[in-house]
Design an enzyme around this catalytic site. Structure first.
Site, PDB file in Angstrom:
ATOM      1  N   HIS A  26       0.193  -0.472   2.304  1.00 34.63           N
ATOM      2  CA  HIS A  26      -0.902   0.043   1.464  1.00 34.63           C
ATOM      3  C   HIS A  26      -1.487   1.315   2.085  1.00 34.63           C
ATOM      4  CE1 HIS A  26      -1.580  -4.436   0.285  1.00 34.63           C
ATOM      5  NE2 HIS A  26      -1.029  -3.831  -0.755  1.00 34.63           N
ATOM      6  N   LYS A  50      -6.066 -16.240  -9.461  1.00 36.43           N
ATOM      7  CA  LYS A  50      -5.220 -16.104  -8.270  1.00 36.43           C
ATOM      8  C   LYS A  50      -6.006 -16.576  -7.045  1.00 36.43           C
ATOM      9  CE  LYS A  50      -2.015 -12.374  -6.993  1.00 36.43           C
ATOM     10  NZ  LYS A  50      -1.746 -10.947  -7.209  1.00 36.43           N
ATOM     11  N   ARG A  99       8.246  -0.432  -3.828  1.00 35.70           N
ATOM     12  CA  ARG A  99       9.072  -0.711  -2.652  1.00 35.70           C
ATOM     13  C   ARG A  99      10.559  -0.691  -2.979  1.00 35.70           C
ATOM     14  NH1 ARG A  99       5.345  -5.777  -1.336  1.00 35.70           N
ATOM     15  NH2 ARG A  99       5.632  -5.760  -3.578  1.00 35.70           N
ATOM     16  N   SER A 137       1.664  -8.327   1.208  1.00 39.14           N
ATOM     17  CA  SER A 137       0.549  -9.178   1.658  1.00 39.14           C
ATOM     18  C   SER A 137       1.002 -10.632   1.722  1.00 39.14           C
ATOM     19  CB  SER A 137      -0.632  -9.062   0.686  1.00 39.14           C
ATOM     20  OG  SER A 137      -1.093  -7.746   0.637  1.00 39.14           O
TER      21      SER A 137
END
Ligand code: PNS
Length: 172
Positions: A26, A50, A99, A137
């Site tokens: 990040h 979440k 990514r 993460s």
């Protein structure tokens, strides 16, 4: 342009994410995006469905701790639609890191939806630097919870917070 007030011309971008927790991947995107826009607002998004390791406030504190040296970066948090937040900030762009192929289809769909919901805004993708392409993460939380070393993936202050939170959870 002569006669135009600087703030009127400011190119503001939003970099939204869960940041649960903030990773070096990040930070790489934040530093690079901050060089492309007049102002970058890194926005922590609350998602009630979440389950996160850190609260919205804690996640924003982690951002503040790591970003104080970049003059044109601000932090924020919100719950709700990204398109509404983007409009309320007067931003022209949403920044997302890619990514690789696994991220692409989700991101393509999200960008298309946001383009319908906020037609004046475009999503700008930055390819994550190779050395952070494996970092997420979720992986950080899994590695830490299994006793692994996360120091290559997060800053020392985030590492400390992750370890502390996981040890608190074990005590519960
Ligand atoms: O870091 P993440 O979890 O990949 O970030 C995803 C995020 C928070 C940017 C995305 O879920 C989001 O924009 N949520 C806000 C709700 C919203 O606007 N949903 C509709 C557009 S897809």
């Amino acid at each position: 342009m002569k006669g135009m007030h600087k703030s009127f011309m400011s190119r503001i971008a939003i970099y939204p994410g869960s940041f649960d927790p903030l990773t070096k991947g990040h930070l790489d995107i934040i530093r690079r995006a901050s060089a492309l826009f007049d102002e970058l607002i890194v926005a922590v998004v609350g998602n009630p469905s979440k389950r996160s390791l850190f609260s919205l406030e804690e996640r924003e504190v982690m951002l503040k701790e790591s970003l104080h040296d970049i003059a044109n970066v601000k932090t924020a948090s919100f719950s709700g639609l990204l398109a509404d937040f983007v409009r309320s900030c007067g931003a022209c762009a949403i920044v997302r890191g890619l990514r690789g192929g696994a991220d692409f289809e989700n991101e393509r769909q999200m960008a298309a939806l946001n383009r319908v919901l906020a037609p004046d805004t475009d999503t700008v993708f930055l390819m994550t630097s190779d050395r952070y392409a494996c970092v997420s993460s979720g992986a950080v939380k899994e590695i830490a919870s299994l006793g692994g070393d996360i120091s290559n993936f997060v800053t020392p202050s985030v590492e400390k917070r992750v370890r502390q939170r996981l040890s608190e959870r074990k005590l519960c």
